[in-house]
Design a protein around this motif. Structure first.
Motif, short mmCIF file in Angstrom:
data_model
loop_
_atom_site.label_atom_id
_atom_site.label_comp_id
_atom_site.label_asym_id
_atom_site.label_seq_id
_atom_site.Cartn_x
_atom_site.Cartn_y
_atom_site.Cartn_z
N LEU A 75 19.59 35.97 -34.31
CA LEU A 75 19.08 36.70 -33.15
C LEU A 75 19.61 36.08 -31.85
O LEU A 75 19.99 36.80 -30.91
N LEU A 76 19.63 34.77 -31.79
CA LEU A 76 20.17 34.10 -30.60
C LEU A 76 21.66 34.39 -30.43
O LEU A 76 22.16 34.46 -29.29
N SER A 77 22.38 34.58 -31.54
CA SER A 77 23.80 34.92 -31.46
C SER A 77 24.01 36.22 -30.70
O SER A 77 25.00 36.40 -29.99
N ALA A 78 23.06 37.14 -30.83
CA ALA A 78 23.16 38.42 -30.14
C ALA A 78 23.07 38.25 -28.62
O ALA A 78 23.49 39.13 -27.86
N LEU A 79 22.53 37.12 -28.17
CA LEU A 79 22.36 36.87 -26.74
C LEU A 79 23.44 35.97 -26.16
O LEU A 79 23.38 35.58 -24.99
N SER A 80 24.43 35.62 -26.98
CA SER A 80 25.46 34.66 -26.55
C SER A 80 26.20 35.13 -25.30
O SER A 80 26.66 36.27 -25.24
N PRO A 81 26.37 34.22 -24.32
CA PRO A 81 27.09 34.59 -23.10
C PRO A 81 28.60 34.35 -23.19
O PRO A 81 29.36 34.87 -22.38
N ASN A 82 29.04 33.53 -24.16
CA ASN A 82 30.45 33.21 -24.27
C ASN A 82 30.79 32.79 -25.69
O ASN A 82 29.91 32.60 -26.54
N MET A 83 32.10 32.60 -25.92
CA MET A 83 32.59 32.31 -27.26
C MET A 83 32.12 30.94 -27.75
O MET A 83 31.79 30.78 -28.93
N ALA A 84 32.07 29.96 -26.87
CA ALA A 84 31.67 28.62 -27.27
C ALA A 84 30.22 28.61 -27.77
O ALA A 84 29.90 28.02 -28.81
N THR A 85 29.35 29.28 -27.02
CA THR A 85 27.95 29.34 -27.42
C THR A 85 27.80 30.08 -28.75
O THR A 85 27.05 29.65 -29.64
N LEU A 86 28.51 31.19 -28.88
CA LEU A 86 28.44 31.96 -30.13
C LEU A 86 28.93 31.12 -31.30
O LEU A 86 28.35 31.16 -32.39
N GLY A 87 29.98 30.33 -31.08
CA GLY A 87 30.50 29.49 -32.15
C GLY A 87 29.46 28.49 -32.63
O GLY A 87 29.27 28.30 -33.85
N VAL A 88 28.77 27.84 -31.70
CA VAL A 88 27.74 26.86 -32.07
C VAL A 88 26.61 27.55 -32.84
O VAL A 88 26.13 27.03 -33.86
N LEU A 89 26.20 28.72 -32.36
CA LEU A 89 25.11 29.43 -33.02
C LEU A 89 25.49 29.91 -34.41
O LEU A 89 24.66 29.93 -35.32
N ARG A 90 26.76 30.28 -34.60
CA ARG A 90 27.19 30.70 -35.94
C ARG A 90 27.22 29.52 -36.90
O ARG A 90 26.95 29.67 -38.10
N VAL A 91 27.54 28.34 -36.41
CA VAL A 91 27.48 27.15 -37.26
C VAL A 91 26.04 26.90 -37.69
O VAL A 91 25.75 26.64 -38.87
N LEU A 92 25.10 26.98 -36.73
CA LEU A 92 23.69 26.75 -37.04
C LEU A 92 23.15 27.84 -37.97
O LEU A 92 22.32 27.57 -38.84
N THR A 93 23.63 29.07 -37.77
CA THR A 93 23.24 30.15 -38.68
C THR A 93 23.73 29.83 -40.10
O THR A 93 23.01 30.04 -41.08
N GLY A 94 24.95 29.31 -40.20
CA GLY A 94 25.51 28.95 -41.50
C GLY A 94 24.68 27.88 -42.20
O GLY A 94 24.52 27.91 -43.43
N VAL A 95 24.12 26.95 -41.42
CA VAL A 95 23.25 25.93 -42.01
C VAL A 95 22.06 26.59 -42.69
O VAL A 95 21.73 26.29 -43.84
N GLY A 96 21.40 27.52 -41.98
CA GLY A 96 20.25 28.19 -42.55
C GLY A 96 20.61 29.09 -43.73
O GLY A 96 19.89 29.14 -44.73
N LEU A 97 21.74 29.79 -43.63
CA LEU A 97 22.16 30.71 -44.69
C LEU A 97 22.36 29.97 -46.02
O LEU A 97 21.85 30.39 -47.06
#
Length: 468
Positions: free
Chosen positions: A111-133
Motif C-alpha cells: 500500500l505504501l508503494s502506491a504512494l511512492s514519490p520517486n524511484m528510490a523510495t519505491l525501490g526500498v518499499l519493494r524490498v520491504l514488501t519482498g521481506v513480507g512476501l
C-alpha cells in the motif's frame, strides 16, 4: 470420547500422533484452507506487481532499464531476508503470528508503494514488501505441513498454490486496464496487492496456532484441546470412530541453529539448499526470459507477448494437477519423473524453431514447473524437525531466492556467450539436478508423520544424514 493422555514422558507430543490419524479434512481444515488460499492469492499477485508497472515508470518517471533491473534484483534480496526472518520468527513466536504478521507486513508495504514519490523510495518499499512476501510463503508451507494429517498435506499444499496462482493473471489483467489510465494509474496495482491484509485480519480470528508448535513449546494442553476438536469434527463427518492412536513421538531436545550446518541435519540443509538454488535458477531462467529470448530469436514483440500469455495459462492447472499424485506415490521419486519430462521438453523447446512446438512444449513446461513447485513446497518443511522447521525451511528457500538475484545476470551472460539454445540447455541442466539430488539423497516423506521423517525408530539419523 477423547483418548486418555499417555505417560507423562510422552504426553507432550501425543497431539501429533492423534493429528496424523484423522482420516478426512474437517470443517476447520476447510476454513484454514480458504484463509490460506486468499492470502496466497494476493501474495502471488503482489509478487509480480513491479513487472507490470515498470513500463509506466519508464514512461512517466523516466526510469532507466538499469534502475528497473536494480529494483528487481533487490526485491530478491528482500525475499532472502524475509525467508530467514519468517522462518526464525515462526520457530520462536509461533506459526500463526509469524504468518499473520508477515501477511500484514507485505500488505502495508504494498500500500505504501502506491504512494511512492520517486524511484528510490519505491525501490526500498519493494524490498520491504519482498521481506513480507517470502516470510509469509515460508511460514504458510510450515503451517500446512504441521496442521494437516500426513496422508493429505501434499494435496492441500497443491490446492493452496493452485488457487494462489490465479492471482498472477488476475493482477496482470487488472494492470492491463488501470496502468494506461494516466500518470498515476499504476498506483492502483499496488493497492490491489495490499488487499491481502483482509485475509490476514481474518486469520487472526480464525486460524489457531500449530498443534505441533504448541507441543514443542510446552503447551500440551492447548495442543490436545485443538486436536480433540478436530477429532470430534472428523467423527461427525464419517460417523465412525477414528483409527487407533499410534505411539506418540518421543519429545525432541531443544534445537540449536548450528544443527543446520554442523549437526545431523547439515546434509538435509545442503540438499534442500541446492535443490532450491537450481530450482529457482531453472524456473526463472525459463519463465522470466522467454519473452526476451523469443524477440532475440526473430519473433516480433506482439507475437512474443502473445505466446508468453498463452504459456502462462498452464500455471494454475499445473499446481492443481499435483493433487492426485503428490500423496499417492513417494514424492521424491515422482518429482524426479516430473523433472526428467521437463528436461526433455525444455530441450525440444530450445532446439525446435516452430510455433506449434513453442506453444505446446512451452505450455507443458509451465504446467510441470508449477507442479514441481507444489512438490518442493510440500517436501521442504517435511524434512526438518519441529524445533528447526521454520529456520530450516526459511534458510534453504531463502538461498534459492538469493540465487534468483544473480540468475538474470547469469542467463544474459550465457546467451551472449553461446546463443539462444544454450540458455535452454542451462535450464534443462538445472531442472534435472533438482530431481536427481532429491531422488538420490532425499528421505522418504509421503504418508509418514513429520516426527518419523526427522528420525529413525532408534533415534539415529536417517540414511541421508550419513551420505553427504
Amino acid at each position: 470420547m477423547t483418548e486418555p493422555a499417555g505417560p507423562p514422558t510422552l504426553r507432550a507430543f501425543a497431539a501429533s500422533a492423534r493429528l496424523d490419524r484423522i482420516p478426512v479434512a474437517t470443517r476447520s481444515h476447510r476454513v484454514w484452507v480458504a484463509l490460506l488460499c486468499a492470502v496466497f492469492l494476493f501474495e502471488l499477485a503482489d509478487l509480480n506487481t513491479f513487472a507490470y508497472v515498470a513500463p509506466a515508470l519508464k514512461q512517466h518517471w523516466g526510469a532507466s532499464v538499469g534502475s528497473i533491473g536494480t529494483v528487481t534484483a533487490a526485491a530478491f534480496l528482500g525475499m532472502f531476508v524475509g525467508a530467514l526472518i519468517g522462518g526464525r520468527l515462526a520457530d520462536v513466536l509461533g506459526r500463526k503470528w509469524a504468518l499473520t504478521g508477515s501477511a500484514i507486513c507485505y500488505s502495508l508495504f504494498s500500500l505504501l508503494s502506491a504512494l511512492s514519490p520517486n524511484m528510490a523510495t519505491l525501490g526500498v518499499l519493494r524490498v520491504l514488501t519482498g521481506v513480507g512476501l517470502e516470510a509469509m510463503t515460508v511460514v504458510g508451507l510450515i503451517y500446512v505441513a504441521e496442521m494437516f494429517p500426513a496422508r493429505m498435506r501434499g494435496r492441500y499444499q497443491a490446492l493452496i498454490l493452485g488457487v494462489g496462482l490465479i492471482g498472477i493473471p488476475m493482477m496482470s489483467w487488472f494492470a492491463r486496464f488501470v496502468v494506461p489510465t494516466g500518470a498515476d494509474g499504476w498506483r492502483w496495482v499496488f493497492v490491489l496487492g495490499a488487499v491481502g491484509i483482509l485475509a490476514a485480519a481474518a486469520m487472526i480470528r480464525l486460524l489457531p496456532e500449530s498443534a505441533r508448535w504448541l507441543d514443542a513449546h510446552g503447551h500440551s494442553e492447548s495442543a490436545a484441546a485443538l486436536v480433540a476438536s478436530l477429532e470430534a469434527e472428523a467423527r461427525e463427518l464419517t460417523g465412525e470412530e477414528l483409527p487407533p492412536v499410534g505411539d506418540p513421538p518421543v519429545a525432541e531436545n531443544p534445537g540449536r541453529l548450528r544443527e543446520l550446518i554442523r549437526g545431523r541435519y547439515r546434509s538435509r540443509t545442503l540438499l534442500l539448499s541446492l535443490a532450491w538454488i537450481f530450482g529457482i535458477l531453472g524456473f526463472y531462467g525459463f519463465n522470466a526470459w522467454v519473452p526476451t529470448l523469443l524477440v532475440e530469436k526473430g519473433y516480433d514483440m506482439v507475437a512474443s507477448l502473445t505466446y508468453t500469455a498463452i504459456l502462462s495459462i498452464g500455471a494454475v492447472p499445473g499446481a492443481l494437477l499435483a493433487w492426485p499424485l503428490i500423496d499417492r506415490w513417494e514424492r521424491k521419486h515422482t518429482l524426479l519423473g516430473i523433472e526428467l519430462v521437463v528436461v526433455c521438453l525444455v530441450l525440444v523447446y530450445g532446439f525446435v524453431a516452430s510455433v506449434p512446438v513453442i506453444l505446446i512444449a512451452g505450455f507443458c513446461i509451465t504446467l510441470l514447473l508449477q507442479m514441481q513447485t507444489a512438490f518442493l513446497y510440500t517436501y521442504t518443511p517435511e524434512v526438518f524437525p519441529t524445533r528447526l522447521r521454520g529456520v530450516g525451511t526459511g534458510f534453504t528457500n531463502g538461498l534459492g531466492r538469493l540465487a534468483g538475484a544473480g540468475g538474470g545476470v547469469l542467463v544474459a551472460a550465457i546467451f551472449q556467450a553461446w546463443g539462444y539454445v544454450s540458455v535452454f540447455v542451462y535450464v534443462a541442466a538445472c531442472m534435472g539436478l533438482v530431481g536427481l539430488l532429491i531422488a538420490v539423497f532425499g528421505v522418504r516423506t509421503t504418508g509418514r508423520s513429520l516426527e518419523t521423517i526427522t528420525r529413525t525408530d532408534d533415534g539415529h539419523a536417517s540414511p541421508v544424514d550419513s551420505v553427504l
